[in-house]
Write a protein that holds these residues in place. Sequence first.
Motif, PDB file in Angstrom:
ATOM      1  N   THR A  95      -7.915  -5.012  23.994  1.00  0.00           N
ATOM      2  CA  THR A  95      -7.473  -6.404  24.097  1.00  0.00           C
ATOM      3  C   THR A  95      -7.801  -6.973  25.476  1.00  0.00           C
ATOM      4  O   THR A  95      -8.221  -8.132  25.597  1.00  0.00           O
ATOM      5  CB  THR A  95      -5.959  -6.514  23.826  1.00  0.00           C
ATOM      6  OG1 THR A  95      -5.685  -6.006  22.520  1.00  0.00           O
ATOM      7  CG2 THR A  95      -5.489  -7.961  23.905  1.00  0.00           C
ATOM      8  N   ARG A  96      -7.634  -6.170  26.511  1.00  0.00           N
ATOM      9  CA  ARG A  96      -7.987  -6.656  27.846  1.00  0.00           C
ATOM     10  C   ARG A  96      -9.477  -6.978  27.934  1.00  0.00           C
ATOM     11  O   ARG A  96      -9.870  -8.002  28.526  1.00  0.00           O
ATOM     12  CB  ARG A  96      -7.624  -5.625  28.916  1.00  0.00           C
ATOM     13  CG  ARG A  96      -7.836  -6.176  30.320  1.00  0.00           C
ATOM     14  CD  ARG A  96      -7.635  -5.134  31.417  1.00  0.00           C
ATOM     15  NE  ARG A  96      -7.709  -5.782  32.728  1.00  0.00           N
ATOM     16  CZ  ARG A  96      -8.838  -6.142  33.333  1.00  0.00           C
ATOM     17  NH1 ARG A  96     -10.020  -5.931  32.725  1.00  0.00           N
ATOM     18  NH2 ARG A  96      -8.820  -6.718  34.509  1.00  0.00           N
ATOM     19  N   GLU A 129     -10.845 -10.629  28.922  1.00  0.00           N
ATOM     20  CA  GLU A 129     -11.716 -10.756  30.089  1.00  0.00           C
ATOM     21  C   GLU A 129     -13.065 -11.360  29.680  1.00  0.00           C
ATOM     22  O   GLU A 129     -13.626 -12.189  30.416  1.00  0.00           O
ATOM     23  CB  GLU A 129     -11.919  -9.384  30.737  1.00  0.00           C
ATOM     24  CG  GLU A 129     -12.629  -9.420  32.073  1.00  0.00           C
ATOM     25  CD  GLU A 129     -11.841 -10.111  33.175  1.00  0.00           C
ATOM     26  OE1 GLU A 129     -12.480 -10.519  34.169  1.00  0.00           O
ATOM     27  OE2 GLU A 129     -10.598 -10.247  33.046  1.00  0.00           O
ATOM     28  N   ALA A 130     -13.561 -10.961  28.506  1.00  0.00           N
ATOM     29  CA  ALA A 130     -14.817 -11.539  28.020  1.00  0.00           C
ATOM     30  C   ALA A 130     -14.687 -13.042  27.813  1.00  0.00           C
ATOM     31  O   ALA A 130     -15.582 -13.819  28.162  1.00  0.00           O
ATOM     32  CB  ALA A 130     -15.241 -10.848  26.725  1.00  0.00           C
ATOM     33  N   LEU A 131     -13.555 -13.466  27.242  1.00  0.00           N
ATOM     34  CA  LEU A 131     -13.334 -14.895  27.046  1.00  0.00           C
ATOM     35  C   LEU A 131     -13.187 -15.618  28.382  1.00  0.00           C
ATOM     36  O   LEU A 131     -13.738 -16.706  28.578  1.00  0.00           O
ATOM     37  CB  LEU A 131     -12.087 -15.110  26.182  1.00  0.00           C
ATOM     38  CG  LEU A 131     -12.221 -14.744  24.707  1.00  0.00           C
ATOM     39  CD1 LEU A 131     -10.858 -14.728  24.035  1.00  0.00           C
ATOM     40  CD2 LEU A 131     -13.149 -15.725  23.995  1.00  0.00           C
ATOM     41  N   LYS A 132     -12.460 -15.033  29.293  1.00  0.00           N
ATOM     42  CA  LYS A 132     -12.262 -15.659  30.598  1.00  0.00           C
ATOM     43  C   LYS A 132     -13.593 -15.880  31.313  1.00  0.00           C
ATOM     44  O   LYS A 132     -13.808 -16.904  31.973  1.00  0.00           O
ATOM     45  CB  LYS A 132     -11.343 -14.791  31.446  1.00  0.00           C
ATOM     46  CG  LYS A 132     -11.069 -15.355  32.839  1.00  0.00           C
ATOM     47  CD  LYS A 132     -10.162 -14.419  33.626  1.00  0.00           C
ATOM     48  CE  LYS A 132      -9.928 -14.937  35.042  1.00  0.00           C
ATOM     49  NZ  LYS A 132      -9.053 -14.024  35.829  1.00  0.00           N
ATOM     50  N   ARG A 133     -14.504 -14.937  31.157  1.00  0.00           N
ATOM     51  CA  ARG A 133     -15.775 -15.008  31.881  1.00  0.00           C
ATOM     52  C   ARG A 133     -16.808 -15.906  31.207  1.00  0.00           C
ATOM     53  O   ARG A 133     -17.747 -16.359  31.872  1.00  0.00           O
ATOM     54  CB  ARG A 133     -16.362 -13.601  32.024  1.00  0.00           C
ATOM     55  CG  ARG A 133     -15.567 -12.665  32.908  1.00  0.00           C
ATOM     56  CD  ARG A 133     -16.284 -11.345  33.096  1.00  0.00           C
ATOM     57  NE  ARG A 133     -15.501 -10.413  33.905  1.00  0.00           N
ATOM     58  CZ  ARG A 133     -15.972  -9.257  34.364  1.00  0.00           C
ATOM     59  NH1 ARG A 133     -17.220  -8.902  34.094  1.00  0.00           N
ATOM     60  NH2 ARG A 133     -15.198  -8.465  35.085  1.00  0.00           N
ATOM     61  N   ASP A 139     -17.771  -2.807  19.601  1.00  0.00           N
ATOM     62  CA  ASP A 139     -16.580  -2.026  19.924  1.00  0.00           C
ATOM     63  C   ASP A 139     -15.803  -2.774  21.002  1.00  0.00           C
ATOM     64  O   ASP A 139     -16.395  -3.310  21.947  1.00  0.00           O
ATOM     65  CB  ASP A 139     -16.990  -0.644  20.422  1.00  0.00           C
ATOM     66  CG  ASP A 139     -15.824   0.329  20.446  1.00  0.00           C
ATOM     67  OD1 ASP A 139     -14.813   0.020  21.125  1.00  0.00           O
ATOM     68  OD2 ASP A 139     -15.907   1.388  19.808  1.00  0.00           O
ATOM     69  N   LEU A 140     -14.487  -2.803  20.878  1.00  0.00           N
ATOM     70  CA  LEU A 140     -13.663  -3.471  21.885  1.00  0.00           C
ATOM     71  C   LEU A 140     -13.779  -2.811  23.256  1.00  0.00           C
ATOM     72  O   LEU A 140     -13.425  -3.413  24.270  1.00  0.00           O
ATOM     73  CB  LEU A 140     -12.198  -3.495  21.448  1.00  0.00           C
ATOM     74  CG  LEU A 140     -11.854  -4.401  20.259  1.00  0.00           C
ATOM     75  CD1 LEU A 140     -10.394  -4.216  19.861  1.00  0.00           C
ATOM     76  CD2 LEU A 140     -12.140  -5.860  20.574  1.00  0.00           C
ATOM     77  N   MET A 141     -14.288  -1.600  23.304  1.00  0.00           N
ATOM     78  CA  MET A 141     -14.510  -0.935  24.581  1.00  0.00           C
ATOM     79  C   MET A 141     -15.769  -1.450  25.284  1.00  0.00           C
ATOM     80  O   MET A 141     -15.998  -1.158  26.458  1.00  0.00           O
ATOM     81  CB  MET A 141     -14.632   0.582  24.369  1.00  0.00           C
ATOM     82  CG  MET A 141     -13.371   1.269  23.851  1.00  0.00           C
ATOM     83  SD  MET A 141     -11.967   1.158  25.000  1.00  0.00           S
ATOM     84  CE  MET A 141     -10.997  -0.104  24.187  1.00  0.00           C
ATOM     85  N   ALA A 188       2.868  -3.171  26.104  1.00  0.00           N
ATOM     86  CA  ALA A 188       1.934  -3.165  27.228  1.00  0.00           C
ATOM     87  C   ALA A 188       0.869  -4.245  27.053  1.00  0.00           C
ATOM     88  O   ALA A 188       0.487  -4.917  28.017  1.00  0.00           O
ATOM     89  CB  ALA A 188       1.283  -1.788  27.353  1.00  0.00           C
ATOM     90  N   MET A 189       0.399  -4.424  25.827  1.00  0.00           N
ATOM     91  CA  MET A 189      -0.588  -5.463  25.552  1.00  0.00           C
ATOM     92  C   MET A 189      -0.027  -6.841  25.878  1.00  0.00           C
ATOM     93  O   MET A 189      -0.705  -7.678  26.488  1.00  0.00           O
ATOM     94  CB  MET A 189      -1.016  -5.407  24.086  1.00  0.00           C
ATOM     95  CG  MET A 189      -2.103  -6.406  23.699  1.00  0.00           C
ATOM     96  SD  MET A 189      -1.466  -8.040  23.232  1.00  0.00           S
ATOM     97  CE  MET A 189      -0.745  -7.688  21.632  1.00  0.00           C
TER      98      MET A 189
END
Length: 301
Positions: free
Chosen positions: A96-97, A101-105, A52-54, A147-148
Amino acid sequence: MNKTVLITGADGFTGGYVARDLTARGYRVIGLTRRDMPSADFPHCAGLYSADLMDQPALEAIMSETRPDAVMHLAAISFVAHGDADAIYATNLIGTRHLLEALKRTHRPDSVLLASSANVYGNATPGAISEDAVLAPANDYAVSKVAMEYMAALYRDSLPLIVTRPFNYTGVGQGENFLLPKIVSHIRRRAETIELGNIDVARDFSDVRMVAEAYRRLIENPSATGQTVNICSGRAYTLKEVIRMACDIAGHEIEVRVNPAFVRANEVRVLQGDRRRLEALALDLPAYELGDTLRWMIEAP
Protein backbone atom coordinates in the motif's frame (compact mmCIF):
# COMPACT_ATOMS: atom_id res chain seq x y z
CA MET A 1 -19.69 10.20 -17.04
CA ASN A 2 -16.46 8.87 -18.65
CA LYS A 3 -14.39 9.18 -15.48
CA THR A 4 -11.66 6.58 -15.03
CA VAL A 5 -11.39 4.46 -11.89
CA LEU A 6 -8.42 2.18 -11.33
CA ILE A 7 -9.08 -0.87 -9.15
CA THR A 8 -6.19 -2.77 -7.60
CA GLY A 9 -7.04 -6.41 -6.95
CA ALA A 10 -9.45 -6.37 -9.87
CA ASP A 11 -9.23 -10.15 -10.05
CA GLY A 12 -10.43 -10.56 -6.47
CA PHE A 13 -13.92 -11.32 -5.19
CA THR A 14 -14.73 -7.69 -4.36
CA GLY A 15 -12.98 -6.23 -7.39
CA GLY A 16 -15.29 -7.97 -9.83
CA TYR A 17 -18.43 -6.61 -8.20
CA VAL A 18 -16.95 -3.11 -7.90
CA ALA A 19 -15.97 -3.12 -11.58
CA ARG A 20 -19.45 -4.25 -12.58
CA ASP A 21 -21.13 -1.55 -10.49
CA LEU A 22 -18.86 1.21 -11.80
CA THR A 23 -19.26 0.17 -15.44
CA ALA A 24 -23.05 0.11 -15.06
CA ARG A 25 -22.87 3.75 -13.87
CA GLY A 26 -20.82 4.88 -16.86
CA TYR A 27 -17.31 4.82 -15.43
CA ARG A 28 -14.29 3.66 -17.39
CA VAL A 29 -12.68 0.94 -15.27
CA ILE A 30 -9.00 0.04 -15.34
CA GLY A 31 -8.06 -3.19 -13.59
CA LEU A 32 -4.75 -3.86 -11.90
CA THR A 33 -3.78 -7.44 -11.11
CA ARG A 34 -0.63 -8.99 -9.69
CA ARG A 35 -0.04 -11.29 -12.66
CA ASP A 36 -0.85 -11.21 -16.37
CA MET A 37 -4.39 -12.40 -17.00
CA PRO A 38 -6.58 -12.65 -20.13
CA SER A 39 -8.56 -9.46 -20.70
CA ALA A 40 -11.52 -11.63 -21.69
CA ASP A 41 -11.83 -12.59 -18.02
CA PHE A 42 -12.56 -8.95 -17.15
CA PRO A 43 -15.54 -7.87 -19.27
CA HIS A 44 -16.18 -4.83 -17.06
CA CYS A 45 -12.66 -3.43 -17.44
CA ALA A 46 -11.79 -1.13 -20.33
CA GLY A 47 -8.10 -1.74 -19.64
CA LEU A 48 -6.03 -4.27 -17.72
CA TYR A 49 -2.53 -3.92 -16.27
CA SER A 50 -0.39 -6.24 -14.19
CA ALA A 51 2.15 -5.23 -11.54
CA ASP A 52 3.31 -6.48 -8.16
CA LEU A 53 2.68 -4.00 -5.35
CA MET A 54 6.33 -4.49 -4.41
CA ASP A 55 7.36 -2.97 -7.78
CA GLN A 56 6.95 0.77 -7.21
CA PRO A 57 8.50 1.82 -10.56
CA ALA A 58 5.94 -0.34 -12.37
CA LEU A 59 3.14 1.26 -10.35
CA GLU A 60 4.45 4.72 -11.19
CA ALA A 61 4.49 3.88 -14.89
CA ILE A 62 0.89 2.63 -14.77
CA MET A 63 -0.37 5.68 -12.87
CA SER A 64 1.43 8.02 -15.27
CA GLU A 65 -0.12 6.28 -18.26
CA THR A 66 -3.69 5.82 -16.99
CA ARG A 67 -4.05 9.00 -14.86
CA PRO A 68 -7.20 7.74 -13.11
CA ASP A 69 -9.78 10.10 -11.64
CA ALA A 70 -10.10 7.74 -8.68
CA VAL A 71 -8.26 4.73 -7.28
CA MET A 72 -9.88 1.94 -5.28
CA HIS A 73 -7.15 -0.04 -3.53
CA LEU A 74 -8.68 -3.46 -2.88
CA ALA A 75 -5.59 -5.64 -3.39
CA ALA A 76 -4.67 -7.35 -0.12
CA ILE A 77 -4.24 -10.62 1.67
CA SER A 78 -7.70 -10.63 3.19
CA PHE A 79 -7.94 -14.07 4.81
CA VAL A 80 -7.44 -13.68 8.55
CA ALA A 81 -6.03 -17.20 8.96
CA HIS A 82 -3.50 -16.84 6.13
CA GLY A 83 -0.43 -18.72 7.29
CA ASP A 84 2.34 -16.43 6.05
CA ALA A 85 2.62 -13.38 8.33
CA ASP A 86 5.50 -11.93 6.31
CA ALA A 87 3.36 -11.94 3.18
CA ILE A 88 0.47 -10.31 5.05
CA TYR A 89 2.62 -7.37 6.16
CA ALA A 90 4.44 -7.08 2.84
CA THR A 91 1.24 -6.89 0.81
CA ASN A 92 -1.08 -5.01 3.14
CA LEU A 93 1.40 -2.48 4.52
CA ILE A 94 4.43 -2.13 2.24
CA GLY A 95 2.45 -2.73 -0.94
CA THR A 96 0.00 0.00 0.00
CA ARG A 97 2.85 2.39 0.73
CA HIS A 98 4.33 1.71 -2.70
CA LEU A 99 0.98 2.51 -4.31
CA LEU A 100 0.53 5.76 -2.39
CA GLU A 101 4.10 6.82 -3.09
CA ALA A 102 3.59 6.06 -6.79
CA LEU A 103 0.50 8.26 -6.83
CA LYS A 104 2.22 11.04 -4.91
CA ARG A 105 5.09 11.09 -7.40
CA THR A 106 3.07 10.83 -10.60
CA HIS A 107 -0.61 11.73 -10.45
CA ARG A 108 -3.09 13.05 -7.88
CA PRO A 109 -6.57 11.51 -8.39
CA ASP A 110 -9.76 13.10 -7.11
CA SER A 111 -10.08 10.32 -4.53
CA VAL A 112 -8.15 7.28 -3.28
CA LEU A 113 -10.18 4.67 -1.41
CA LEU A 114 -8.22 2.28 0.81
CA ALA A 115 -9.89 -0.90 2.04
CA SER A 116 -8.88 -1.55 5.64
CA SER A 117 -10.90 -3.93 7.84
CA ALA A 118 -13.22 -3.99 10.84
CA ASN A 119 -10.80 -6.52 12.33
CA VAL A 120 -8.82 -3.52 13.57
CA TYR A 121 -11.37 -3.17 16.38
CA GLY A 122 -10.71 -6.59 17.90
CA ASN A 123 -12.67 -7.25 21.10
CA ALA A 124 -12.27 -3.76 22.52
CA THR A 125 -15.80 -2.41 22.20
CA PRO A 126 -19.14 -4.00 23.15
CA GLY A 127 -22.21 -3.23 21.05
CA ALA A 128 -22.19 -1.39 17.73
CA ILE A 129 -18.67 -0.16 17.01
CA SER A 130 -18.16 3.35 15.70
CA GLU A 131 -15.16 4.58 13.75
CA ASP A 132 -13.95 6.37 16.88
CA ALA A 133 -13.55 3.17 18.89
CA VAL A 134 -10.16 2.29 20.31
CA LEU A 135 -8.30 -0.07 17.98
CA ALA A 136 -7.34 -3.44 19.45
CA PRO A 137 -6.12 -5.76 16.67
CA ALA A 138 -5.98 -9.41 17.73
CA ASN A 139 -4.16 -11.09 14.84
CA ASP A 140 -1.49 -10.36 12.24
CA TYR A 141 -4.02 -9.51 9.56
CA ALA A 142 -5.65 -6.89 11.79
CA VAL A 143 -2.29 -5.48 12.87
CA SER A 144 -1.28 -5.13 9.22
CA LYS A 145 -4.41 -3.10 8.53
CA VAL A 146 -3.90 -0.84 11.56
CA ALA A 147 -0.33 -0.25 10.42
CA MET A 148 -1.58 0.47 6.90
CA GLU A 149 -3.99 3.10 8.23
CA TYR A 150 -1.29 4.84 10.27
CA MET A 151 1.11 4.74 7.34
CA ALA A 152 -1.54 6.12 4.96
CA ALA A 153 -2.11 9.05 7.32
CA LEU A 154 1.33 10.29 6.31
CA TYR A 155 -0.11 10.92 2.82
CA ARG A 156 -3.27 12.77 3.84
CA ASP A 157 -1.80 16.16 2.96
CA SER A 158 -0.85 15.04 -0.54
CA LEU A 159 -3.59 12.58 -1.51
CA PRO A 160 -7.42 12.66 -1.03
CA LEU A 161 -7.75 9.48 1.02
CA ILE A 162 -10.86 7.62 2.14
CA VAL A 163 -10.30 4.70 4.53
CA THR A 164 -13.02 2.06 4.67
CA ARG A 165 -13.38 -0.56 7.38
CA PRO A 166 -15.58 -3.28 5.92
CA PHE A 167 -17.09 -5.76 8.31
CA ASN A 168 -17.77 -9.29 7.06
CA TYR A 169 -19.47 -9.45 3.68
CA THR A 170 -20.23 -12.21 1.25
CA GLY A 171 -21.91 -13.19 -1.98
CA VAL A 172 -21.79 -15.49 -4.99
CA GLY A 173 -18.21 -16.26 -5.98
CA GLN A 174 -16.49 -15.81 -2.63
CA GLY A 175 -13.95 -18.52 -1.82
CA GLU A 176 -14.90 -21.39 0.45
CA ASN A 177 -12.05 -20.54 2.84
CA PHE A 178 -14.49 -17.89 4.12
CA LEU A 179 -17.17 -19.09 6.52
CA LEU A 180 -20.45 -18.28 4.82
CA PRO A 181 -19.44 -19.66 1.40
CA LYS A 182 -18.23 -22.81 3.17
CA ILE A 183 -21.59 -23.20 4.93
CA VAL A 184 -23.54 -22.50 1.74
CA SER A 185 -21.42 -24.95 -0.26
CA HIS A 186 -22.09 -27.77 2.18
CA ILE A 187 -25.81 -27.05 2.21
CA ARG A 188 -26.00 -26.75 -1.60
CA ARG A 189 -24.52 -30.22 -2.01
CA ARG A 190 -26.77 -31.58 0.75
CA ALA A 191 -23.88 -32.63 2.96
CA GLU A 192 -24.83 -34.41 6.16
CA THR A 193 -22.17 -32.78 8.35
CA ILE A 194 -19.91 -29.72 8.43
CA GLU A 195 -16.87 -29.05 10.60
CA LEU A 196 -16.57 -25.51 11.93
CA GLY A 197 -14.90 -23.63 14.76
CA ASN A 198 -16.76 -21.59 17.35
CA ILE A 199 -20.32 -21.11 16.06
CA ASP A 200 -21.29 -18.79 18.91
CA VAL A 201 -19.21 -15.88 17.58
CA ALA A 202 -21.32 -13.08 16.11
CA ARG A 203 -20.55 -11.11 12.96
CA ASP A 204 -22.04 -8.19 11.04
CA PHE A 205 -22.62 -9.61 7.54
CA SER A 206 -23.22 -7.46 4.46
CA ASP A 207 -23.92 -8.26 0.82
CA VAL A 208 -20.99 -7.68 -1.54
CA ARG A 209 -23.30 -5.80 -3.91
CA MET A 210 -23.99 -3.22 -1.19
CA VAL A 211 -20.26 -2.96 -0.48
CA ALA A 212 -19.52 -2.28 -4.15
CA GLU A 213 -22.14 0.45 -4.30
CA ALA A 214 -20.95 1.96 -1.02
CA TYR A 215 -17.41 2.23 -2.36
CA ARG A 216 -18.68 4.00 -5.47
CA ARG A 217 -20.86 6.39 -3.47
CA LEU A 218 -17.89 7.31 -1.29
CA ILE A 219 -15.58 8.24 -4.17
CA GLU A 220 -18.42 10.31 -5.63
CA ASN A 221 -18.89 12.33 -2.43
CA PRO A 222 -16.25 15.03 -1.78
CA SER A 223 -17.29 15.05 1.89
CA ALA A 224 -15.91 11.52 2.24
CA THR A 225 -12.34 12.69 1.65
CA GLY A 226 -10.31 12.39 4.82
CA GLN A 227 -12.92 10.17 6.48
CA THR A 228 -12.71 6.68 7.93
CA VAL A 229 -15.95 4.81 7.27
CA ASN A 230 -17.41 1.53 8.50
CA ILE A 231 -18.97 -0.60 5.76
CA CYS A 232 -21.53 -2.70 7.58
CA SER A 233 -25.17 -3.63 8.02
CA GLY A 234 -25.44 -2.57 11.64
CA ARG A 235 -26.66 -5.99 12.80
CA ALA A 236 -24.75 -9.04 14.05
CA TYR A 237 -25.71 -12.72 13.72
CA THR A 238 -24.06 -15.71 15.36
CA LEU A 239 -22.88 -18.44 13.04
CA LYS A 240 -25.43 -20.70 14.69
CA GLU A 241 -28.18 -18.31 13.54
CA VAL A 242 -26.70 -18.15 10.04
CA ILE A 243 -26.68 -21.94 9.75
CA ARG A 244 -30.28 -22.14 10.92
CA MET A 245 -31.30 -19.50 8.36
CA ALA A 246 -29.48 -21.25 5.51
CA CYS A 247 -30.96 -24.64 6.40
CA ASP A 248 -34.46 -23.19 6.41
CA ILE A 249 -33.94 -21.59 2.99
CA ALA A 250 -32.58 -24.79 1.47
CA GLY A 251 -34.91 -27.17 3.26
CA HIS A 252 -31.94 -29.23 4.38
CA GLU A 253 -30.66 -30.08 7.85
CA ILE A 254 -26.93 -30.36 8.51
CA GLU A 255 -25.06 -31.56 11.58
CA VAL A 256 -22.42 -29.13 12.85
CA ARG A 257 -19.29 -30.64 14.37
CA VAL A 258 -16.95 -28.28 16.20
CA ASN A 259 -13.36 -28.98 15.19
CA PRO A 260 -10.91 -27.59 17.79
CA ALA A 261 -8.38 -27.05 14.99
CA PHE A 262 -10.73 -24.44 13.51
CA VAL A 263 -11.09 -22.48 16.75
CA ARG A 264 -8.78 -19.47 16.39
CA ALA A 265 -6.65 -18.14 19.19
CA ASN A 266 -7.71 -14.59 20.14
CA GLU A 267 -11.04 -15.10 18.37
CA VAL A 268 -13.04 -11.89 18.12
CA ARG A 269 -16.30 -12.72 19.86
CA VAL A 270 -18.67 -10.06 18.52
CA LEU A 271 -18.12 -7.70 15.62
CA GLN A 272 -21.01 -5.36 14.89
CA GLY A 273 -20.72 -2.03 13.14
CA ASP A 274 -22.22 1.40 13.64
CA ARG A 275 -23.22 2.52 10.13
CA ARG A 276 -24.36 6.08 10.83
CA ARG A 277 -21.35 7.68 9.13
CA LEU A 278 -21.81 5.43 6.10
CA GLU A 279 -25.47 6.39 5.83
CA ALA A 280 -24.59 10.08 6.04
CA LEU A 281 -21.99 9.87 3.27
CA ALA A 282 -23.69 7.30 1.01
CA LEU A 283 -27.39 8.07 1.11
CA ASP A 284 -30.06 5.50 0.25
CA LEU A 285 -27.81 2.47 -0.03
CA PRO A 286 -29.75 -0.65 -1.04
CA ALA A 287 -30.83 -2.85 1.85
CA TYR A 288 -29.98 -6.53 1.63
CA GLU A 289 -31.26 -8.72 4.42
CA LEU A 290 -28.89 -11.56 5.30
CA GLY A 291 -31.59 -14.04 4.35
CA ASP A 292 -31.80 -12.50 0.87
CA THR A 293 -28.04 -12.80 0.44
CA LEU A 294 -28.02 -16.42 1.60
CA ARG A 295 -30.88 -17.27 -0.76
CA TRP A 296 -28.98 -15.65 -3.66
CA MET A 297 -25.94 -17.78 -2.82
CA ILE A 298 -27.87 -21.01 -2.25
CA GLU A 299 -29.96 -20.70 -5.42
CA ALA A 300 -27.16 -19.44 -7.71
CA PRO A 301 -26.71 -21.53 -10.89
